[in-house]
Design a protein around this motif. Structure first.
Motif, PDB file in Angstrom:
ATOM      1  N   LEU A 124       0.824  -1.226   0.000  1.00  0.00           N
ATOM      2  CA  LEU A 124       0.000   0.000   0.000  1.00  0.00           C
ATOM      3  C   LEU A 124       0.850   1.265   0.000  1.00  0.00           C
ATOM      4  O   LEU A 124       0.522   2.246  -0.660  1.00  0.00           O
ATOM      5  N   VAL A 125       1.930   1.257   0.789  1.00  0.00           N
ATOM      6  CA  VAL A 125       2.750   2.473   0.890  1.00  0.00           C
ATOM      7  C   VAL A 125       3.976   2.411  -0.031  1.00  0.00           C
ATOM      8  O   VAL A 125       4.892   3.207   0.090  1.00  0.00           O
ATOM      9  N   LYS A 126       3.959   1.452  -0.945  1.00  0.00           N
ATOM     10  CA  LYS A 126       4.995   1.356  -1.982  1.00  0.00           C
ATOM     11  C   LYS A 126       6.409   1.200  -1.435  1.00  0.00           C
ATOM     12  O   LYS A 126       7.324   1.916  -1.807  1.00  0.00           O
ATOM     13  N   LEU A 127       6.545   0.254  -0.489  1.00  0.00           N
ATOM     14  CA  LEU A 127       7.883  -0.035   0.037  1.00  0.00           C
ATOM     15  C   LEU A 127       8.307  -1.460  -0.326  1.00  0.00           C
ATOM     16  O   LEU A 127       9.168  -2.044   0.336  1.00  0.00           O
ATOM     17  N   GLU A 128       7.714  -2.018  -1.383  1.00  0.00           N
ATOM     18  CA  GLU A 128       8.054  -3.389  -1.780  1.00  0.00           C
ATOM     19  C   GLU A 128       9.551  -3.527  -1.985  1.00  0.00           C
ATOM     20  O   GLU A 128      10.191  -2.638  -2.551  1.00  0.00           O
ATOM     21  N   GLY A 129      10.097  -4.639  -1.483  1.00  0.00           N
ATOM     22  CA  GLY A 129      11.530  -4.911  -1.646  1.00  0.00           C
ATOM     23  C   GLY A 129      12.379  -4.311  -0.535  1.00  0.00           C
ATOM     24  O   GLY A 129      13.564  -4.589  -0.445  1.00  0.00           O
ATOM     25  N   LEU A 130      11.757  -3.482   0.311  1.00  0.00           N
ATOM     26  CA  LEU A 130      12.544  -2.828   1.365  1.00  0.00           C
ATOM     27  C   LEU A 130      12.228  -3.387   2.750  1.00  0.00           C
ATOM     28  O   LEU A 130      12.679  -2.847   3.762  1.00  0.00           O
ATOM     29  N   GLY A 131      11.487  -4.506   2.797  1.00  0.00           N
ATOM     30  CA  GLY A 131      11.018  -5.054   4.071  1.00  0.00           C
ATOM     31  C   GLY A 131      12.122  -5.361   5.066  1.00  0.00           C
ATOM     32  O   GLY A 131      11.946  -5.209   6.276  1.00  0.00           O
ATOM     33  N   LYS A 132      13.287  -5.801   4.552  1.00  0.00           N
ATOM     34  CA  LYS A 132      14.372  -6.201   5.459  1.00  0.00           C
ATOM     35  C   LYS A 132      15.335  -5.053   5.746  1.00  0.00           C
ATOM     36  O   LYS A 132      16.315  -5.204   6.466  1.00  0.00           O
ATOM     37  N   ARG A 133      15.050  -3.920   5.149  1.00  0.00           N
ATOM     38  CA  ARG A 133      15.987  -2.811   5.345  1.00  0.00           C
ATOM     39  C   ARG A 133      15.815  -2.189   6.729  1.00  0.00           C
ATOM     40  O   ARG A 133      14.708  -2.053   7.228  1.00  0.00           O
ATOM     41  N   ASN A 134      16.939  -1.798   7.338  1.00  0.00           N
ATOM     42  CA  ASN A 134      16.850  -1.166   8.651  1.00  0.00           C
ATOM     43  C   ASN A 134      16.322   0.261   8.526  1.00  0.00           C
ATOM     44  O   ASN A 134      16.585   0.944   7.538  1.00  0.00           O
ATOM     45  N   ALA A 135      15.582   0.674   9.550  1.00  0.00           N
ATOM     46  CA  ALA A 135      14.947   1.985   9.518  1.00  0.00           C
ATOM     47  C   ALA A 135      15.963   3.107   9.325  1.00  0.00           C
ATOM     48  O   ALA A 135      15.674   4.090   8.654  1.00  0.00           O
ATOM     49  N   HIS A 136      17.161   2.946   9.899  1.00  0.00           N
ATOM     50  CA  HIS A 136      18.130   4.044   9.786  1.00  0.00           C
ATOM     51  C   HIS A 136      18.719   4.153   8.381  1.00  0.00           C
ATOM     52  O   HIS A 136      19.418   5.102   8.076  1.00  0.00           O
ATOM     53  N   GLN A 137      18.404   3.158   7.515  1.00  0.00           N
ATOM     54  CA  GLN A 137      18.880   3.255   6.118  1.00  0.00           C
ATOM     55  C   GLN A 137      17.815   3.850   5.208  1.00  0.00           C
ATOM     56  O   GLN A 137      17.942   3.776   3.991  1.00  0.00           O
ATOM     57  N   LEU A 138      16.754   4.398   5.783  1.00  0.00           N
ATOM     58  CA  LEU A 138      15.653   4.905   4.962  1.00  0.00           C
ATOM     59  C   LEU A 138      15.716   6.428   4.847  1.00  0.00           C
ATOM     60  O   LEU A 138      16.203   7.105   5.751  1.00  0.00           O
ATOM     61  N   SER A 139      15.168   6.948   3.749  1.00  0.00           N
ATOM     62  CA  SER A 139      15.052   8.397   3.595  1.00  0.00           C
ATOM     63  C   SER A 139      13.868   8.886   4.438  1.00  0.00           C
ATOM     64  O   SER A 139      13.066   8.082   4.922  1.00  0.00           O
ATOM     65  N   GLY A 140      13.733  10.203   4.567  1.00  0.00           N
ATOM     66  CA  GLY A 140      12.629  10.774   5.351  1.00  0.00           C
ATOM     67  C   GLY A 140      11.271  10.344   4.821  1.00  0.00           C
ATOM     68  O   GLY A 140      10.376   9.968   5.582  1.00  0.00           O
ATOM     69  N   GLY A 141      11.140  10.357   3.494  1.00  0.00           N
ATOM     70  CA  GLY A 141       9.872   9.964   2.889  1.00  0.00           C
ATOM     71  C   GLY A 141       9.548   8.499   3.143  1.00  0.00           C
ATOM     72  O   GLY A 141       8.408   8.135   3.418  1.00  0.00           O
ATOM     73  N   GLN A 142      10.590   7.656   3.069  1.00  0.00           N
ATOM     74  CA  GLN A 142      10.383   6.216   3.315  1.00  0.00           C
ATOM     75  C   GLN A 142      10.026   5.959   4.775  1.00  0.00           C
ATOM     76  O   GLN A 142       9.173   5.129   5.069  1.00  0.00           O
ATOM     77  N   ARG A 143      10.656   6.699   5.679  1.00  0.00           N
ATOM     78  CA  ARG A 143      10.327   6.532   7.106  1.00  0.00           C
ATOM     79  C   ARG A 143       8.869   6.903   7.362  1.00  0.00           C
ATOM     80  O   ARG A 143       8.174   6.254   8.132  1.00  0.00           O
ATOM     81  N   GLN A 144       8.412   7.960   6.678  1.00  0.00           N
ATOM     82  CA  GLN A 144       7.022   8.370   6.867  1.00  0.00           C
ATOM     83  C   GLN A 144       6.066   7.308   6.318  1.00  0.00           C
ATOM     84  O   GLN A 144       5.004   7.070   6.877  1.00  0.00           O
TER      85      GLN A 144
END
Ligand SMILES: Nc1ncnc2c1ncn2[C@@H]1O[C@H](COP(=O)(O)OP(=O)(O)O)[C@@H](O)[C@H]1O
Ligand SMILES: [Mg+2]
Length: 363
Positions: A124-144
């Motif tokens: 739904l929030v278009k984060l496919e493929g990023l499920g295993k990524r750590n939160a600190h490796q995300l951009s501001g938009g991805q964190r939101q």
């Protein structure tokens, strides 16, 4: 409870912190499936009202029904609501899936169903493929997006969002606004969205409540607020508006009201009742004014003005003028072509607008 009853019904909600009253009797309903925004300047009580809906704060007076049930004594975790905060509180040591799954910790469902719901929320929030990524490796938009997914994964009836995009830069914020609107349409959940940014509220909302100092000034659609503001404060808060103060001199049976002030005599449409002598303002949007070399015919709206500056903005031009009578600044918007531009430094211009472009509002 029928499915057509409002999802949220507020009556007489008052909130006091000690001797300070921050909400003065809030009475309105939010309908099922609406994208509803609370809009107002900082400190007007938006967050407090949202926290009352969430059950994080208790009202000092008044009643709140959500989905037909009284929320009196119902704690936050037992309400059909979920909140997305201004500063997206996601856990830096967990990955995206774990962060989103955290939203399900209080819900009794199988591991398999939890995994399915997390996957659905990720998509739904278009984060496919990023499920295993750590939160600190995300951009501001991805964190939101993670914060949004974590709230959506519980499938609340109402999603409460407190300025969720305010930490993002302008371009990303505009992208996320479009996505948020599309997401709300997809899931069909009622969104109650808090913002102090009028453009954001106009872009996103089915309806908006404009708030000021703990009061709701007007509730309407974006178009309704823009075209028919109820009073001076709303008119100034939504979009750009020229206001000329004066006193009511004439009231016609068709609702046309005339006022007289320092800049001239103006006629416009009034929605509230006036009597002769009342203080009022004539309100006119910059795009409804035409710049002219000649004075208008007798009885038509006109202001004698001098041009101060014009700026070309590609799709339109903005002109700043001053009234020759009072020096008041007036903004006019025209088309971008050279013919729309008044001669620079020209004196003795006239600003015209039709009666139906002017609103007469209580001052
Ligand atoms: N816990 C509290 N104690 C005392 N005053 C508070 C508390 N929370 C909010 N306020 C006051 O209530 C008013 C409204 O605050 P808030 O709802 O946060 O406004 P907004 O979200 O519109 O900026 C402000 O004057 C704020 O200082
Ligand atoms: Mg706030």
């Amino acid at each position: 409870m029928t499915q057509t009853a409002p999802i949220i019904a507020m009556s007489g909600l008052v909130k006091r912190f000690g001797t300070l009253t921050v909400l003065h009797g809030i009475d309105f309903n939010i309908e099922r499936g609406e994208f509803f925004s609370l809009l107002g300047p900082s400190g007007c009580g938006k967050t407090t009202l949202l926290r009352i809906l969430a059950g994080i704060e208790q009202p000092s007076e008044g009643a709140l029904l959500i989905d037909g049930q009284s929320m009196s004594g119902v704690p936050a975790n037992k309400r059909p609501t979920n909140m997305v905060f201004q500063s997206y509180a996601i856990f830096p040591h967990l990955n995206v899936e774990e962060n989103i799954g955290y939203g399900l910790k209080n819900i009794a469902i199988s591991r398999a169903e939890a995994a399915e719901r997390v996957a659905e929320a990720i998509s739904l929030v278009k984060l496919e493929g990023l499920g295993k990524r750590n939160a600190h490796q995300l951009s501001g938009g991805q964190r939101q997006r993670v914060a949004l997914a974590r709230a959506l994964v519980c499938r609340p009836k109402v999603l409460l969002l407190d300025e969720p995009l305010s930490a993002l830069d302008k371009k990303l914020r505009e992208e996320m606004q479009l996505e948020l609107r599309a997401l709300q349409r997809t899931v069909g959940i009622t969104f109650v969205f808090v913002t102090h940014d009028q453009e954001e509220a106009l872009t996103l909302s089915d309806r908006i409540a404009v708030m000021d100092r703990g009061h709701v000034l007007q509730i309407d659609t974006p178009r309704g607020l823009y075209e028919r503001p109820a009073n001076r404060t709303v008119a100034e808060f939504i979009g750009s508006m020229n206001l000329f103060s004066g006193r009511v001199t004439r009231i016609d049976p068709d609702g046309t009201v005339e006022i007289e002030g320092a800049e001239g005599t103006f006629r416009g449409t009034a929605r509230s009742g006036f009597k002769a002598g009342d203080a009022a303002v004539a309100a006119v949007r910059p795009e409804r004014i035409r710049i002219n070399a000649a004075a208008p015919e007798a009885g038509a709206n006109g202001v004698s003005a001098r041009l101060q500056a014009s700026s070309y903005l590609g799709d339109r031009s903005l002109h700043v003028l001053t009234s020759t009578a009072s020096g008041q600044q007036i903004t006019v918007q025209s088309g971008p072509s050279a013919e729309d531009m008044p001669a620079a430094g020209a004196g003795g211009l006239w600003l015209h607008w039709p009666t139906d472009a002017g609103l007469i509002l209580p001052d």
